[in-house]
Design a protein around this motif. Structure first.
Motif, mmCIF file in Angstrom:
data_model
loop_
_atom_site.group_PDB
_atom_site.id
_atom_site.type_symbol
_atom_site.label_atom_id
_atom_site.label_comp_id
_atom_site.label_asym_id
_atom_site.label_seq_id
_atom_site.Cartn_x
_atom_site.Cartn_y
_atom_site.Cartn_z
ATOM 1 N N ARG A 89 66.017 126.946 46.036
ATOM 2 C CA ARG A 89 67.458 126.872 45.758
ATOM 3 C C ARG A 89 68.025 128.246 45.456
ATOM 4 N NH1 ARG A 89 70.163 122.450 44.671
ATOM 5 N NH2 ARG A 89 69.145 120.488 45.113
ATOM 6 N N VAL A 93 73.147 120.757 35.540
ATOM 7 C CA VAL A 93 73.658 119.940 36.645
ATOM 8 C C VAL A 93 74.694 118.957 36.118
ATOM 9 C CG1 VAL A 93 73.057 118.270 38.440
ATOM 10 C CG2 VAL A 93 71.492 120.154 37.926
ATOM 11 N N GLU A 137 71.392 121.040 50.664
ATOM 12 C CA GLU A 137 71.284 120.260 49.435
ATOM 13 C C GLU A 137 72.055 121.015 48.354
ATOM 14 O OE1 GLU A 137 67.482 119.560 47.055
ATOM 15 O OE2 GLU A 137 67.788 117.703 48.195
ATOM 16 N N THR A 194 78.184 113.610 42.481
ATOM 17 C CA THR A 194 77.372 113.298 43.650
ATOM 18 C C THR A 194 77.909 114.079 44.844
ATOM 19 O OG1 THR A 194 76.975 111.078 42.809
ATOM 20 C CG2 THR A 194 76.584 111.435 45.162
ATOM 21 N N ASP A 239 73.923 120.999 44.368
ATOM 22 C CA ASP A 239 74.207 120.464 43.034
ATOM 23 C C ASP A 239 75.310 121.318 42.425
ATOM 24 O OD1 ASP A 239 72.369 118.315 42.759
ATOM 25 O OD2 ASP A 239 70.752 119.748 42.383
#
Length: 192
Positions: A169, A104, A94, A108, A96
Motif C-alpha cells: 500500500r 481507517v 484497493e 466503503t 481505504d
C-alpha cells in the motif's frame, strides 16, 4: 480623381467605429444572474500532486486535485511504472480512507463508479493492462458530499492505495469529505 475622394471618406467612416466606447455602457444588473451549467465531471490524467515515490512492486502512485461540482467529488489516481519491466494491472485499485491519525475510516470504497455517479470514460469493465516502463494507468475515485447527520460525518486526510488487493500500500495525502454517505467508488485502471 473623384473616385479616390469618395473612397477616403468611406474609409474614415468605417474606421471611426473601431475601438470606440459606447456612450451608455451596459450596466450589470444584480437582480439578473446567468445560470452556470456545470460541466460533467471527467477527470483526465491528473497532474501529480501527492506521490509515493517508486515503491514495491516498481510503481509509484499519485493523486491529482479534487474536482468538485454540485456535491460530486472526483480525483484521479495515477499509477506510473517506475521499474524496468512491464507492469500488469487488472481490475480495481484497493483504497481505504484514513483520518488525520492515519486510522481507517468507516467508509466503503466500492468497485466501480456507478453506485455514486456515471462517468463515461471510467464506467467500464476492468481489463488487463500492460504498463511499459515509464507508462501510466489511471483510475478515478468518486464520492458525494452529503451530510444528514453532523455526528457521523467522515472526513479523510489520507488515502491508502494498492494497485490491487494483496500488493504493498501507498499512503497519500488527500482531503476527502464523503459526509455520512459511507461510500465512495473507484473505477478500474484504464490506459493513461
Amino acid at each position: 480623381m473623384r473616385a479616390r475622394w469618395l473612397t477616403v471618406p468611406a474609409l474614415v467612416v468605417a474606421l471611426a467605429g473601431c475601438g470606440t466606447t459606447p456612450a451608455h455602457p451596459v450596466a450589470a444588473r444584480p437582480d439578473v444572474s446567468i445560470p452556470v451549467v456545470p460541466e460533467p465531471v471527467s477527470p483526465s490524467v491528473p497532474t501529480p500532486r501527492t506521490t509515493s515515490g517508486c515503491l514495491d512492486p516498481g510503481v509509484s502512485l499519485s493523486v491529482g486535485e479534487v474536482d468538485a461540482a454540485m456535491g460530486l467529488r472526483a480525483v484521479g489516481v495515477t499509477l506510473r511504472n517506475c521499474g524496468t519491466a512491464v507492469y500488469t494491472v487488472q481490475g480495481y485499485p484497493e483504497v481505504d480512507i484514513l483520518d488525520t491519525d492515519r486510522r481507517v475510516l468507516d467508509v466503503t470504497v466500492l468497485d466501480g463508479t456507478a453506485a455514486v455517479a456515471t462517468i463515461e470514460r471510467y464506467d467500464v469493465p476492468p481489463k488487463r493492462l500492460d504498463v511499459p516502463p515509464g507508462g501510466i494507468a489511471v483510475a478515478v475515485l468518486v464520492w458525494r458530499n452529503l451530510t444528514t447527520d453532523a455526528a457521523t460525518v467522515a472526513k479523510g486526510a489520507y488515502v491508502s492505495v494498492a494497485p490491487a488487493p494483496g500488493l504493498p500500500r501507498h499512503t497519500l495525502s488527500l482531503m476527502t469529505d464523503p459526509g455520512n454517505t459511507g461510500k465512495m467508488g473507484i473505477s478500474p485502471w484504464i490506459a493513461g
